[in-house]
Scaffold this active site. Structure first.
Site, mmCIF file in Angstrom:
data_model
loop_
_atom_site.group_PDB
_atom_site.id
_atom_site.type_symbol
_atom_site.label_atom_id
_atom_site.label_comp_id
_atom_site.label_asym_id
_atom_site.label_seq_id
_atom_site.Cartn_x
_atom_site.Cartn_y
_atom_site.Cartn_z
ATOM 1 N N GLU A 137 0.801 -1.227 0.000
ATOM 2 C CA GLU A 137 0.000 0.000 0.000
ATOM 3 C C GLU A 137 0.831 1.272 0.000
ATOM 4 O OE1 GLU A 137 -3.193 -0.073 2.858
ATOM 5 O OE2 GLU A 137 -4.139 -1.786 1.881
ATOM 6 N N GLU B 262 -5.214 -8.634 -0.228
ATOM 7 C CA GLU B 262 -6.041 -8.397 0.964
ATOM 8 C C GLU B 262 -7.473 -8.147 0.528
ATOM 9 O OE1 GLU B 262 -4.736 -5.419 3.821
ATOM 10 O OE2 GLU B 262 -2.643 -5.968 3.475
#
Ligand code: BGP
Length: 471
Positions: A165, A370
């Site tokens: 991220e 995820e």
């Protein structure tokens, strides 16, 4: 839409789940490990400190055995930089190398493919003291760390993820305890995107290095991607959605895949006098790197509407809350979507839309690194966790994943968050995601015993039938 002829998941589809070192391991200052930014940050009120977490450092064998029982084909975990290099650079901590060797070998014993995240929100504190990502030397620090990992684990780890991220590190860094802005900085946006530029260079160099050392191995980025919807069919809202899509999503993948700065983001930075300093040769480095696949985290979509420069916009509370930027876009509550107990929108159809859009832009195989539901779970007296809400969330997302496969999107695997309960980025361990329940609390009371949630048995069946039986 007609969905008469659905494709099956590929035979070698990588079913698994994810964790990250600082959230799951515990033993955060033991066995030679140095402190990371996570270990020195001010903890959000009432949340567990990181010395125990799920105690995965000591119980990885039991945990991986449980993953094997579910039938995992892969386990995505991260390597803590400060376990290998306590100061970030320099002396290697052999105990750290030994530990991850054992974790990797345990996975392989069960025929579980290790999928390793190189950097998951845990910059060494010693390097933060030296300017963190704002120091251009950070590129070399990271490359050195990558080399240590590839040399020690590259013979057995075939799948690598670079930076978890990076878009969230850039957009909501302070919230997850990562962004360091040097004192006296006047243009914070420029400083942030300068750090981002260094991360992009570090990522590019690591990808090239892996391919040189292990031509057969595969590596990719792992941004958090949420397709952005316009709040209405007003053309102004569509332009606003394009701006946010560029700033939040495409910027990171345009660079990782094509080695170019996204034009809308570049323009936005120019408007704020915030373009990063790019040295000669930097863009050649970016262009030389080629990911083999795209890993991405998906929790929900985002919705925005147009914003006037004079607007007072909400900057967004966390990773999934739509952000605002006066003059560009502002977050909008999508009335068509339900929310989790923790306020994140739930949008399985948006998952399919996100995968379609990503694939049409980048044409690379993709793996979901995820996806999942943070919720309060209850352990019953007879040791059960009836998390039918989590099953419902995952089921509807896997249905859409299957539809995306039928759409022709090349999907390699699915790794929901999280394999086992762990400490959330800012909401403690009470916000649980795992298939495996860990008996602990934010006050660190409990036996740390593991319990199979209802979702554990359900996911086992999903994997066994290669995604055919989702009931
Ligand atoms: C992602 C992070 C993870 C994880 C997850 C859930 O942004 O990569 O580290 O924690 O979100 O978020 P949270 O823990 O805030 O619920």
């Amino acid at each position: 839409m007609l969905d008469k002829n659905l494709k099956s998941f590929p035979k070698d589809f990588l079913w698994g789940a994810s964790t990250s070192a600082y959230q799951v391991e515990g033993a955060n200052l033991s066995y030679g490990k140095g402190p990371s930014c996570q270990d020195v940050k001010e903890l959000p009120e009432g949340t567990a400190s990181l010395d125990i977490c799920a105690d995965h450092y000591h119980r990885y064998e039991e945990d991986i055995a449980l993953m094997a029982e579910m039938g995992f084909k892969t386990y995505r975990f991260s390597i803590a930089w400060t376990r290998l290099l306590p100061e970030g650079t320099g002396k290697v901590n052999q105990e750290g190398i030994d530990h991850y060797n054992k974790v990797i070998d345990t996975c392989l014993k069960y025929h579980i493919e290790p999928l390793v995240t190189m950097f998951h929100f845990d910059m060494p504190d010693a390097l933060d003291q030296r300017g963190s990502w704002s120091n251009r030397e950070s590129v070399d620090w990271f490359v050195n760390f990558a080399k240590v990992m590839f040399e020690n684990f590259g013979d057995r780890v075939k799948y690598w993820l670079t930076i978890n991220e990076q878009n969230m590190l850039t957009l909501v860094g302070p919230l997850i305890g990562t962004l360091r802005i040097p004192e006296g900085t006047t243009n914070i946006l420029k400083e942030t995107y300068q750090q981002n530029h260094h991360m992009l260079l570090a990522q590019a160099k690591a990808m090239v290095m892996l391919h040189e050392m292990y031509p057969e191995s595969k590596i990719g980025p792992a941004p958090n991607i949420s397709l952005v919807y316009p709040a209405s069919c007003k053309p102004e809202d569509q332009l606003a959605a394009q701006e946010y899509n560029a700033i939040r999503n495409w910027f990171y993948l345009d660079m990782a895949v094509y080695g170019v700065y996204n034009n809308l983001v570049w323009r936005y930075l120019e408007e704020h006098d915030a373009t990063p300093d790019i040295l000669e040769g930097d863009m050649d480095i970016m262009k030389a790197a080629h990911p083999d696949f795209i890993g991405f985290n998906y929790y929900s979509t985002a919705t925005v509407q147009a914003s006037a420069p004079s607007d007072d916009v909400d900057p967004g509370a966390d990773q999934q809350t739509a952000r605002g930027e006066a003059g560009y876009y502002k977050g909008y509550n999508n009335p068509n979507l339900m929310k989790t107990e923790f306020g994140w929108e739930i949008d399985p159809l948006g998952f399919r839309a996100t995968m379609r859009e990503m694939y049409s832009r980048y044409r690379l195989p993709m793996i979901v690194t995820e996806n999942g539901l943070g919720a309060y779970d209850t352990l019953t007296e007879d040791g059960k966790i009836h998390d039918n809400y989590r099953i419902a969330y995952l089921k509807t997302h896997i249905e859409q994943l299957k539809l995306a496969v039928s759409d022709g999107v090349e999907m390699m695997g699915y790794c929901p968050w999280s394999a086992i309960d762990l400490v959330s980025t800012h909401e403690g361990i009470r916000k649980r995601y795992g298939f495996i329940y860990v008996d602990t609390t934010d006050e660190k009371t409990g036996t740390l015993n593991r319990y199979r949630k209802d979702s554990f048995y359900w996911y086992k069946k999903v994997i066994k039938t290669n995604g055919e039986d989702l009931d």
